[in-house]
Design a protein around this motif. Structure first.
Motif, mmCIF file in Angstrom:
data_model
loop_
_atom_site.group_PDB
_atom_site.id
_atom_site.type_symbol
_atom_site.label_atom_id
_atom_site.label_comp_id
_atom_site.label_asym_id
_atom_site.label_seq_id
_atom_site.Cartn_x
_atom_site.Cartn_y
_atom_site.Cartn_z
ATOM 1 N N ASN A 1 -11.672 11.388 52.402
ATOM 2 C CA ASN A 1 -12.575 12.136 51.510
ATOM 3 C C ASN A 1 -12.053 13.520 51.152
ATOM 4 O OD1 ASN A 1 -14.552 10.081 51.247
ATOM 5 N ND2 ASN A 1 -15.278 10.593 53.320
ATOM 6 N N SER A 2 -10.743 13.753 51.331
ATOM 7 C CA SER A 2 -10.156 15.024 50.892
ATOM 8 C C SER A 2 -9.660 14.892 49.461
ATOM 9 C CB SER A 2 -9.019 15.439 51.826
ATOM 10 O OG SER A 2 -7.987 14.479 51.812
ATOM 11 N N LEU A 3 -9.477 16.070 48.822
ATOM 12 C CA LEU A 3 -8.959 16.130 47.445
ATOM 13 C C LEU A 3 -7.451 16.326 47.507
ATOM 14 C CD1 LEU A 3 -9.257 16.464 44.321
ATOM 15 C CD2 LEU A 3 -9.609 18.926 44.763
ATOM 16 N N VAL A 4 -6.717 15.442 46.864
ATOM 17 C CA VAL A 4 -5.264 15.566 46.846
ATOM 18 C C VAL A 4 -4.774 15.511 45.398
ATOM 19 C CG1 VAL A 4 -4.922 14.580 49.141
ATOM 20 C CG2 VAL A 4 -4.962 13.079 47.128
ATOM 21 N N LEU A 5 -3.520 15.943 45.239
ATOM 22 C CA LEU A 5 -2.868 15.905 43.923
ATOM 23 C C LEU A 5 -1.872 14.748 43.924
ATOM 24 C CD1 LEU A 5 -2.427 17.429 41.180
ATOM 25 C CD2 LEU A 5 -0.517 18.608 42.311
ATOM 26 N N TYR A 6 -2.078 13.804 43.014
ATOM 27 C CA TYR A 6 -1.146 12.675 42.865
ATOM 28 C C TYR A 6 -0.498 12.824 41.482
ATOM 29 C CZ TYR A 6 0.631 7.970 42.101
ATOM 30 O OH TYR A 6 1.445 6.893 41.817
ATOM 31 N N LYS A 7 0.799 13.141 41.516
ATOM 32 C CA LYS A 7 1.512 13.489 40.261
ATOM 33 C C LYS A 7 0.791 14.685 39.650
ATOM 34 C CE LYS A 7 3.526 8.919 39.677
ATOM 35 N NZ LYS A 7 3.714 7.710 38.825
ATOM 36 N N VAL A 8 0.117 14.520 38.512
ATOM 37 C CA VAL A 8 -0.616 15.665 37.943
ATOM 38 C C VAL A 8 -2.120 15.400 37.953
ATOM 39 C CG1 VAL A 8 1.311 16.349 36.474
ATOM 40 C CG2 VAL A 8 -0.368 14.725 35.589
ATOM 41 N N HIS A 9 -2.544 14.333 38.674
ATOM 42 C CA HIS A 9 -3.941 13.918 38.623
ATOM 43 C C HIS A 9 -4.662 14.197 39.942
ATOM 44 C CE1 HIS A 9 -2.790 11.885 34.951
ATOM 45 N NE2 HIS A 9 -1.830 11.247 35.608
ATOM 46 N N PRO A 10 -5.984 14.486 39.881
ATOM 47 C CA PRO A 10 -6.761 14.621 41.119
ATOM 48 C C PRO A 10 -7.042 13.236 41.707
ATOM 49 C CG PRO A 10 -8.212 14.839 39.224
ATOM 50 C CD PRO A 10 -6.816 14.729 38.675
ATOM 51 N N ALA A 11 -7.067 13.158 43.019
ATOM 52 C CA ALA A 11 -7.335 11.883 43.692
ATOM 53 C C ALA A 11 -8.124 12.143 44.972
ATOM 54 C CB ALA A 11 -6.033 11.152 44.004
ATOM 55 N N ARG A 12 -8.907 11.138 45.421
ATOM 56 C CA ARG A 12 -9.698 11.224 46.661
ATOM 57 C C ARG A 12 -9.136 10.258 47.672
ATOM 58 N NH1 ARG A 12 -14.280 8.770 49.069
ATOM 59 N NH2 ARG A 12 -14.279 7.157 47.436
ATOM 60 N N ILE A 13 -8.945 10.756 48.921
ATOM 61 C CA ILE A 13 -8.455 9.891 49.988
ATOM 62 C C ILE A 13 -9.586 8.923 50.373
ATOM 63 C CG2 ILE A 13 -7.617 9.758 52.362
ATOM 64 C CD1 ILE A 13 -5.591 10.985 50.534
ATOM 65 N N VAL A 14 -9.295 7.632 50.347
ATOM 66 C CA VAL A 14 -10.285 6.612 50.705
ATOM 67 C C VAL A 14 -10.059 6.123 52.123
ATOM 68 C CG1 VAL A 14 -11.229 4.335 50.124
ATOM 69 C CG2 VAL A 14 -10.555 5.926 48.297
ATOM 70 N N ASN A 15 -8.839 5.686 52.428
ATOM 71 C CA ASN A 15 -8.511 5.171 53.760
ATOM 72 C C ASN A 15 -7.122 5.644 54.148
ATOM 73 O OD1 ASN A 15 -10.787 3.540 54.596
ATOM 74 N ND2 ASN A 15 -10.246 2.139 52.906
ATOM 75 N N LEU A 16 -6.932 5.825 55.480
ATOM 76 C CA LEU A 16 -5.631 6.196 56.007
ATOM 77 C C LEU A 16 -5.049 5.001 56.730
ATOM 78 C CD1 LEU A 16 -6.546 9.709 57.485
ATOM 79 C CD2 LEU A 16 -5.339 9.242 55.353
ATOM 80 N N GLY A 17 -3.787 4.820 56.620
ATOM 81 C CA GLY A 17 -3.104 3.727 57.289
ATOM 82 C C GLY A 17 -1.609 3.901 57.109
ATOM 83 N N GLU A 18 -0.880 2.754 57.225
ATOM 84 C CA GLU A 18 0.570 2.841 56.986
ATOM 85 C C GLU A 18 0.838 3.431 55.615
ATOM 86 O OE1 GLU A 18 4.467 -0.074 56.889
ATOM 87 O OE2 GLU A 18 2.616 -0.773 57.803
ATOM 88 N N LYS A 19 -0.012 3.051 54.662
ATOM 89 C CA LYS A 19 -0.033 3.696 53.358
ATOM 90 C C LYS A 19 -1.428 4.246 53.131
ATOM 91 C CE LYS A 19 3.709 1.771 50.642
ATOM 92 N NZ LYS A 19 4.079 1.206 49.324
ATOM 93 N N ILE A 20 -1.521 5.253 52.334
ATOM 94 C CA ILE A 20 -2.799 5.929 52.104
ATOM 95 C C ILE A 20 -3.423 5.360 50.843
ATOM 96 C CG2 ILE A 20 -3.904 8.146 51.660
ATOM 97 C CD1 ILE A 20 -1.522 9.460 53.116
ATOM 98 N N GLU A 21 -4.690 4.968 50.951
ATOM 99 C CA GLU A 21 -5.405 4.470 49.782
ATOM 100 C C GLU A 21 -6.110 5.641 49.113
ATOM 101 O OE1 GLU A 21 -8.937 1.333 48.498
ATOM 102 O OE2 GLU A 21 -8.224 1.407 50.577
ATOM 103 N N ILE A 22 -5.868 5.789 47.806
ATOM 104 C CA ILE A 22 -6.498 6.877 47.056
ATOM 105 C C ILE A 22 -7.288 6.289 45.897
ATOM 106 C CG2 ILE A 22 -4.731 8.572 47.673
ATOM 107 C CD1 ILE A 22 -3.532 8.171 44.856
ATOM 108 N N GLU A 23 -8.274 7.072 45.466
ATOM 109 C CA GLU A 23 -9.075 6.708 44.295
ATOM 110 C C GLU A 23 -8.738 7.695 43.180
ATOM 111 O OE1 GLU A 23 -13.730 6.572 42.788
ATOM 112 O OE2 GLU A 23 -13.208 7.376 44.762
ATOM 113 N N LEU A 24 -8.474 7.164 41.998
ATOM 114 C CA LEU A 24 -8.177 7.989 40.827
ATOM 115 C C LEU A 24 -9.372 8.003 39.895
ATOM 116 C CD1 LEU A 24 -4.549 6.677 40.210
ATOM 117 C CD2 LEU A 24 -5.182 8.919 41.133
#
Length: 608
Positions: A11-34
Motif C-alpha cells: 500500500n505504498s506509493l512508488v514510481l514505475y517509469k514515469v507513472h504512479p503505482a501502488r504496491i499490492v503484494n510483496l514476493g519474489e516479484k512485487i505486484e503493483i497496481e497502475l
C-alpha cells in the motif's frame, strides 16, 4: 534523509517509469497496481519509493493546492528530499502531496533529480529554462500557424525561408520534408512541386528541371585567348554557306563546292581551346550546350563563339574537310586543312527556295548519292514529328519543323564530314571517339508513322567508343561527330586531336580520349534529360494556357488496352483509352482533358 527503501511496504506509493503505482503484494516479484486498475509484476529495482503509505487507491492522488514557488525560493540552490519538498510546498507529507511534489521535480523547471536526491535549481537556471520553454512554445505556435496557412494555401511573406525545405525536395536535393509530412502528403519531388505551386512559391510556369538535373545554368566566364599566328589555306574566294535555323546564334559549319570537291568547313574551336586549361575542363564538365525553350546555356564562353562562329566575323578561321565521292556516294578521298573562309549565313527556308540554283543543285545531287548509299547499307530514315518550343516574354510558342530538303542536304553533308573525319583519323592512327550504334532486328524501311515509331524504339542508343564500329542507324561503317565543336565536347575533342596531328604535336592517348569522353558523355546525358523534361514542361504549360486546344492524333502502338498516340502538332506522345480496338495509323481528333504540370502528364479525350 532519503525515503527510498529497498523493499517498499504494501500500500505504498512508488514510481514505475514515469507513472504512479501502488504496491499490492510483496514476493519474489512485487505486484503493483497502475492507473486504470491494471496489475503488473516487477522487480524491486524497477520502482522507486515516493511515500510509504498507506495508499488505498491511486484515485487519492488528487491535484494539490500549495505554494511551490515559495518552497523553491526557500530551497534555491540546495539539496532536499521529497518529504521536505512536499511539506514546504503543500504543508504535509501524504501520498497525494508526495506525488504532487514529484511532479514539480519531473517538470524540471525549479527542481531536478531523483526521488532519492532532489536539487532546487538556482534562479539563473530557472530563468534560462523558462526562457527556453517560452521560445519553444512560441516556435510551436508559429509552426502550427504556418501549417494552417499552408493548408489554406495562404502563406505569409516570412514563410519563404521555411518553404526552401520543400523546394529542396522538389529539386531532388533532399529526400524528406517535415512540412509535407506534417500536412500528410507523400514526400516526393512531384508532391513538393505541387505544394509550391499551390501556395504560390512557384508558379506553374516555373521550370525546375535544370536545377533538379543539376546541370550548370550560368554561362561559362573564362577569359578567351586570341588566335595564334599559323599557316592557313586561303579559301576566302570560294563561296561558303552557313545554313541554319532562323535565330541560330552558334553557326559552326558551312558548305562550299569546288568542282567535284565538297568542302565542309567547321569552326576551328580547337584553335582557341587547348587540350589542357580552364576552358577545356569546363567544356568537358558540361558536355554540350544546354538548349532550353527559355534560351541557350553555352558549353563555351561567349567570346569563343563571337570569334569563331562562321559568318559572325568578315573572315572566319575553320578546320575544313575536303571530300570527294564517286557516283555511288562512296568517299574517294579526304583531306583536312586549317583555312580562312568568308561565310555567308542563310536559313533553311532560304536555301529550300534555291535548290534548283547553283551551287545548291550540285550540292544536293552529291549528298543525294551519299544518302542513297547509306540507305542501301540499311540507314533508317524516320519522319517523326518535330517541333520547336520557345518561351519569349513568358509566352510559349510551339512551331512544327517541316521536313525541308535543304535540312536533309546539310545533314547529309555533315554525316559525310563525320565519315571522312573518322576515316582520316583511322588512317593516321589518331585516337578519337567513334560514334557507333548496334542494329535493330532486321526489318523493312518503315513507311508509315506507326512503323517509324516502332523502328525508333527498336534502336539502341548510339555510343562513343575508342574503336571503330558500324553505326547502323546512319548506314555507315565508320563515323565520328566532328561538325559541332561549338556545341558538343566530343566534336571539340576530335578537332583537338586532328589539329595536334596536323601541327606535328603529340596527341592524347587512346586511354586519355576514353577517359575524357566518358566524363563528358555523363554530363551530356544530364543535359539531354534536362532538355527533354524542360520541353515537355513547356508543352504542358502551353496546353494549360490553351485549355480548349484540339488537334489530330495518330495511333502508333497498343499498350495495356490503350492506344499509344502521337500528336504531331505538339510532337507529344500520349495514351488514349478507346471504346474500340484502334488500328495502327488511325487518325483521331482529340481535345485536352487534364494537364498536371508537376506530374508531367496530360490526358486527352477523343472527339466524335
Amino acid at each position: 534523509m532519503s525515503t527510498h527503501q529497498p523493499s517498499p511496504p504494501a500500500n505504498s506509493l512508488v514510481l514505475y517509469k514515469v507513472h504512479p503505482a501502488r504496491i499490492v503484494n510483496l514476493g519474489e516479484k512485487i505486484e503493483i497496481e497502475l492507473a486504470g486498475g491494471q496489475s503488473k509484476r516487477v522487480r524491486a529495482k524497477d520502482i522507486e519509493l515516493l511515500h510509504p503509505g498507506p495508499l488505498r487507491s491511486l484515485t487519492e492522488l488528487a491535484p494539490q493546492q500549495g505554494e511551490p514557488e515559495a518552497a523553491w525560493e526557500l530551497l534555491e540552490g540546495a539539496e532536499t528530499t521529497l518529504q521536505e519538498l512536499a511539506e514546504l510546498a503543500f504543508n504535509a507529507f501524504t501520498p497525494a502531496t508526495a506525488w504532487a511534489a514529484w511532479q514539480l521535480v519531473a517538470d524540471g523547471l525549479s527542481f531536478s533529480g531523483t526521488p532519492a536526491a532532489i536539487r532546487a535549481r538556482t534562479r539563473e537556471e530557472v530563468e534560462r529554462i523558462r526562457a527556453e520553454r517560452g521560445a519553444k512554445a512560441n516556435a510551436e505556435s508559429d509552426w502550427q500557424a504556418f501549417l494552417v496557412r499552408m493548408a489554406d494555401s495562404c502563406p505569409a511573406p516570412e514563410d519563404g525561408a521555411r518553404l526552401g525545405e520543400v523546394e529542396r525536395l522538389a529539386l531532388g536535393q533532399s529526400e524528406r520534408s517535415r512540412i509535407l509530412e506534417a500536412l500528410g502528403h507523400e514526400q516526393t519531388p512531384i508532391n513538393a512541386h505541387r505544394a509550391l505551386i499551390q501556395v504560390g512559391y512557384w508558379t506553374d510556369r516555373h521550370n525546375p528541371y535544370p536545377r533538379r538535373c543539376a546541370v550548370p545554368t550560368a554561362e561559362p566566364g573564362q577569359p578567351v585567348p586570341g588566335l595564334i599566328e599559323e599557316d592557313r589555306l586561303d579559301l576566302t574566294a570560294l563561296p561558303a554557306y552557313a545554313i541554319d535555323d532562323v535565330g541560330n546564334q552558334d553557326p559552326d559549319d558551312a558548305l562550299s563546292l569546288d568542282g567535284d570537291c565538297l568542302w565542309v568547313h567547321v569552326a576551328d574551336v580547337a584553335a582557341l581551346v587547348a587540350t589542357e586549361g580552364e576552358i577545356e575542363r569546363e567544356a568537358r564538365a558540361r558536355g554540350s550546350n544546354l538548349y532550353l525553350p527559355e534560351g541557350v546555356i553555352n558549353m563555351l564562353p561567349a567570346g569563343v563563339t563571337e570569334a569563331l562562329g562562321l559568318g559572325l566575323q568578315p573572315l572566319s578561321p575553320a578546320l575544313s574537310f575536303a571530300l570527294r565521292c564517286d557516283d555511288q556516294g562512296e568517299l574517294l578521298s579526304v583531306a583536312v586543312h586549317r583555312t580562312w573562309i568568308r561565310a555567308q549565313r542563310l536559313t533553311y527556308d532560304e536555301v529550300d527556295g534555291r535548290l534548283t540554283e547553283e551551287p545548291f543543285a550540285a550540292l544536293r545531287a552529291l549528298t543525294d548519292r551519299f544518302r542513297a548509299r547509306r540507305t542501301a547499307a540499311g540507314a533508317t530514315s524516320l519522319d517523326l514529328p518535330e517541333v520547336s518550343v520557345r518561351v519569349e516574354d513568358g509566352r510559349v510558342t510551339i512551331r512544327p519543323l517541316p521536313r525541308l530538303a535543304s535540312r536533309e542536304l546539310v545533314a547529309d553533308a555533315m554525316l559525310m564530314a563525320g565519315e571522312g573525319a573518322a576515316r582520316f583519323c583511322l588512317e593516321h592512327a589518331i585516337p578519337i571517339p567513334f560514334a557507333t550504334q548496334a542494329p535493330p532486328e532486321a526489318g523493312e524501311q518503315p513507311r508509315d508513322l506507326a512503323a517509324m515509331y516502332a523502328r525508333r524504339r527498336a534502336f539502341k542508343p548510339s555510343r562513343l567508343v575508342g574503336a571503330p564500329d558500324p553505326h547502323a542507324g546512319l548506314g555507315l561503317a565508320l563515323y565520328t561527330r566532328a561538325t559541332s565543336p561549338l556545341r558538343r565536347y566530343s566534336d571539340l575533342l576530335v578537332h583537338q586531336q586532328i589539329r595536334a596531328w596536323l601541327a606535328g604535336l603529340p596527341t592524347l592517348t587512346a586511354e586519355q580520349v576514353t577517359e575524357r569522353i566518358g566524363e563528358a558523355e555523363t554530363a551530356a546525358a544530364l543535359v539531354r534529360r534536362t532538355e527533354r523534361l524542360s520541353n515537355l514542361h513547356w508543352k504542358l504549360v502551353y496546353l494549360k494556357d490553351h485549355p480548349d486546344w484540339q488537334g489530330q492524333a495518330t495511333i502508333v502502338g497498343k499498350e495495356d488496352r490503350k492506344g499509344v498516340a502521337l500528336v504531331p502538332l505538339l510532337a507529344l506522345e500520349t495514351r488514349l483509352r478507346l471504346r474500340e480496338e484502334p488500328a495502327l495509323n488511325q487518325g483521331l481528333r482529340v481535345a485536352v482533358r487534364d494537364v498536371d504540370i508537376p506530374a508531367q502528364t496530360v490526358s486527352f479525350r477523343v472527339l466524335g
